[in-house]
Design a protein around this motif. Structure first.
Motif, PDB file in Angstrom:
ATOM      1  N   GLU A  88       1.023  -1.206  -0.051  1.00 18.93           N
ATOM      2  CA  GLU A  88       0.139   0.072  -0.049  1.00 18.93           C
ATOM      3  C   GLU A  88       0.774   1.274  -0.104  1.00 18.93           C
ATOM      4  O   GLU A  88       1.848   1.331   0.657  1.00 18.93           O
ATOM      5  CB  GLU A  88      -0.726   0.037   1.148  1.00 18.93           C
ATOM      6  CG  GLU A  88      -2.035   1.144   1.250  1.00 18.93           C
ATOM      7  CD  GLU A  88      -2.841   0.933   2.411  1.00 18.93           C
ATOM      8  OE1 GLU A  88      -3.713   1.933   2.718  1.00 18.93           O
ATOM      9  OE2 GLU A  88      -2.896   0.123   3.152  1.00 18.93           O
ATOM     10  N   VAL A  89       0.557   2.141  -0.763  1.00 20.79           N
ATOM     11  CA  VAL A  89       1.251   3.467  -1.005  1.00 20.79           C
ATOM     12  C   VAL A  89       0.433   4.626  -0.228  1.00 20.79           C
ATOM     13  O   VAL A  89      -0.765   4.769  -0.395  1.00 20.79           O
ATOM     14  CB  VAL A  89       1.354   3.643  -2.255  1.00 20.79           C
ATOM     15  CG1 VAL A  89       2.095   5.003  -2.554  1.00 20.79           C
ATOM     16  CG2 VAL A  89       2.081   2.784  -3.378  1.00 20.79           C
ATOM     17  N   SER A  90       1.117   5.445   0.801  1.00 17.70           N
ATOM     18  CA  SER A  90       0.506   6.116   1.416  1.00 17.70           C
ATOM     19  C   SER A  90       0.854   7.489   0.440  1.00 17.70           C
ATOM     20  O   SER A  90       1.838   7.869   0.373  1.00 17.70           O
ATOM     21  CB  SER A  90       1.377   6.560   2.652  1.00 17.70           C
ATOM     22  OG  SER A  90       0.818   7.470   3.381  1.00 17.70           O
ATOM     23  N   VAL A  91      -0.479   8.385   0.444  1.00 13.55           N
ATOM     24  CA  VAL A  91      -0.486   9.547  -0.394  1.00 13.55           C
ATOM     25  C   VAL A  91      -1.011  10.726   0.624  1.00 13.55           C
ATOM     26  O   VAL A  91      -1.746  10.385   1.458  1.00 13.55           O
ATOM     27  CB  VAL A  91      -1.303   9.338  -1.486  1.00 13.55           C
ATOM     28  CG1 VAL A  91      -1.390  10.518  -2.444  1.00 13.55           C
ATOM     29  CG2 VAL A  91      -0.863   7.985  -2.352  1.00 13.55           C
ATOM     30  N   ILE A  92      -0.137  11.826   0.178  1.00 18.73           N
ATOM     31  CA  ILE A  92      -0.739  13.150   0.928  1.00 18.73           C
ATOM     32  C   ILE A  92      -2.223  13.277   0.853  1.00 18.73           C
ATOM     33  O   ILE A  92      -2.839  13.026  -0.192  1.00 18.73           O
ATOM     34  CB  ILE A  92       0.313  14.145   0.389  1.00 18.73           C
ATOM     35  CG1 ILE A  92       0.061  15.562   1.426  1.00 18.73           C
ATOM     36  CG2 ILE A  92      -0.150  14.545  -0.849  1.00 18.73           C
ATOM     37  CD1 ILE A  92       0.974  16.538   1.257  1.00 18.73           C
ATOM     38  N   ASP A  93      -2.887  13.709   1.734  1.00 18.59           N
ATOM     39  CA  ASP A  93      -4.006  14.176   1.723  1.00 18.59           C
ATOM     40  C   ASP A  93      -4.586  15.348   0.699  1.00 18.59           C
ATOM     41  O   ASP A  93      -5.755  15.283  -0.010  1.00 18.59           O
ATOM     42  CB  ASP A  93      -4.761  14.384   3.053  1.00 18.59           C
ATOM     43  CG  ASP A  93      -4.871  13.116   3.914  1.00 18.59           C
ATOM     44  OD1 ASP A  93      -4.976  12.027   3.449  1.00 18.59           O
ATOM     45  OD2 ASP A  93      -4.888  13.430   5.286  1.00 18.59           O
ATOM     46  N   GLU A  94      -3.692  16.234   1.041  1.00 26.34           N
ATOM     47  CA  GLU A  94      -4.368  17.413  -0.059  1.00 26.34           C
ATOM     48  C   GLU A  94      -2.941  18.097  -0.540  1.00 26.34           C
ATOM     49  O   GLU A  94      -1.923  18.416  -0.124  1.00 26.34           O
ATOM     50  CB  GLU A  94      -4.898  18.505   0.818  1.00 26.34           C
ATOM     51  CG  GLU A  94      -5.551  19.670   0.168  1.00 26.34           C
ATOM     52  CD  GLU A  94      -6.113  20.689   0.927  1.00 26.34           C
ATOM     53  OE1 GLU A  94      -6.791  21.502   0.609  1.00 26.34           O
ATOM     54  OE2 GLU A  94      -6.101  20.658   2.243  1.00 26.34           O
TER      55      GLU A  94
END
Length: 421
Positions: free
Chosen positions: A222-228
């Motif tokens: 799973e790749v963690s991506v910035i929210d905004e």
């Protein structure tokens, strides 16, 4: 030889520093969006990506060739036995042993080392280029993942909004102020958006696979991506003059230099070669004779000279080198034109994305104002659910366009960084 090898490794260290500066330039945008994840991902990709390792291995091979060329031609040994023994005054000759060593003309080995060193320098630019491209690919894939997640969030919000409208519609149907058709339309719109959400989820998994493979790891991580991601308030300064120092162009300069070194080597190899040797002839004693040199063996030092009288090969190589240098110059100019076009297109597209973002922000505000008017109309007992669907569709369109504008801005920024940092 050792001196040149150290020079090559010194250049390698300089390039390592250069790579560090380059990485900091690319990570500027990462810090700007307050995300440490992308920096970590980029470092992991640089450490594990097989393409980078491939080019690193090729550079190591090219560097090792410096040891290969620092050698003399094979030493020649020969032995012969006289089947018919020639008689001499001192006795019959039995067998002959010979040793011979050819030596290149003065400076030939040094020229070889210089040529191989120049090839290694050119090969190292492949590593620098590959790292730049990898950083760009990882960053762009990350921004694709962000845009996908942001669109999913917007769709979920709009689905919830439609559920609220559906509740209003059901209430209006009960009091006779709306028809069941309005409810069905709202439900059909929810179904469409749920389908879009499922498509986005599948696209996210596909892009996540691409991202993980750039990092050379399992596709399911799973790749963690910035929210905004925020649209910067102003554009960053771009030094377009740095394009002339791009490694894709510097590689042509180093290839040009390697051809120069090749010609110097060609001139050296067209020079004579000197040979040193020694012949030993075994002589058998003459029987029943007594004199001082009876059976004395023969030792004969030898010097030879190898002259390339028919040197069309070297003249042809000189012409080829000149033509190759012309070809490299044309290739460099062609690549510069391509990169310059790419750079100014990226600059223009980034400016356009900011303009689009501003327009979508205005449109979205007006759409929300229209939505509030519709909600207030419901309080007075009248509401047109067709208008509700139209406004909701516009809101979704403007929100998606905003996300695309932000993504485009950062995607074009990675291209600009690749070309100018």
């Amino acid at each position: 030889m050792e001196y040149r090898y150290k020079n090559t490794m010194k250049n390698y260290n300089k390039h390592s520093v250069y790579k560090g500066v380059l990485l900091l330039g690319f990570l500027f945008f990462v810090l700007h969006v307050r995300s440490q994840e992308l920096e970590t991902y980029i470092n992991e990709a640089l450490a594990n990506n097989p393409e980078i390792q491939k080019f690193q291995t090729q550079f190591n091979i090219a560097s090792e060739k410096l040891n290969e060329v620092n050698t003399l031609p094979n030493t020649e040994f020969s032995a012969g036995y006289f089947v018919s023994e020639p008689e001499t005054r001192t006795g019959a000759q039995r067998y002959k042993l010979s040793a011979k060593q050819m030596v290149p003309w003065f400076g030939t080995i040094t020229s070889r080392e210089n040529y191989m060193s120049s090839l290694a320098d050119a090969k190292y630019e492949d590593i620098v280029i590959a790292k730049r491209k990898l950083i760009t690919s990882v960053s762009q894939s990350y921004y694709n993942l962000y845009a996908n997640k942001a669109k999913q969030t917007v769709l979920i919000e709009n689905i919830k909004l439609l559920e609220t409208y559906e509740t209003l519609a059901l209430t209006s149907v009960e009091v006779g102020k709306a028809s069941a058709v309005d409810v069905l339309r709202l439900q059909m719109r929810q179904n469409e958006m749920a389908q879009l959400l499922n498509v986005l989820e599948q696209q996210f998994l596909a892009e996540q696979t691409n991202f993980n493979k750039l990092l050379n790891r399992d596709k399911s991580i799973e790749v963690s991506v910035i929210d905004e991601l925020m649209m910067p308030s102003e554009n960053f300064e771009i030094n377009t003059e740095n394009l002339a120092l791009h490694p894709e162009l510097l590689k042509y300069d180093k290839l040009f230099a390697s051809v120069e070194k090749s010609e110097l080597l060609n001139q050296k190899e067209s020079s004579p070669m000197i040979g040193f040797g020694l012949d030993y002839i075994n002589v058998e004693q003459r029987p029943n004779m007594d004199f001082s040199d009876n059976g004395k063996d023969i030792i004969m030092p030898m010097v030879s000279l190898s002259i390339p009288l028919f040197n069309k090969k070297y003249k042809s190589q000189t012409k080829q080198n000149k033509l190759q240098q012309q070809e490299i110059e044309f290739q460099k100019q062609e690549r510069f034109n391509t990169l310059e076009t790419l750079l100014y297109k990226a600059i223009t597209d980034r400016i356009s994305s900011r303009m689009s973002y501003t327009t979508q922000a205005k449109n979205l505000k007006q759409a929300k104002d229209a939505e509030e008017i519709l909600i207030k109309s419901y309080e007075t007992g009248t509401i047109n659910f067709n208008d509700v669907l139209d406004i909701q569709e516009l809101q979704l369109k403007f929100q998606i366009n905003q996300i695309e504008s932000v993504k485009t801005y950062y995607m074009q920024s990675t291209i600009i960084n690749y070309l100018t940092e």
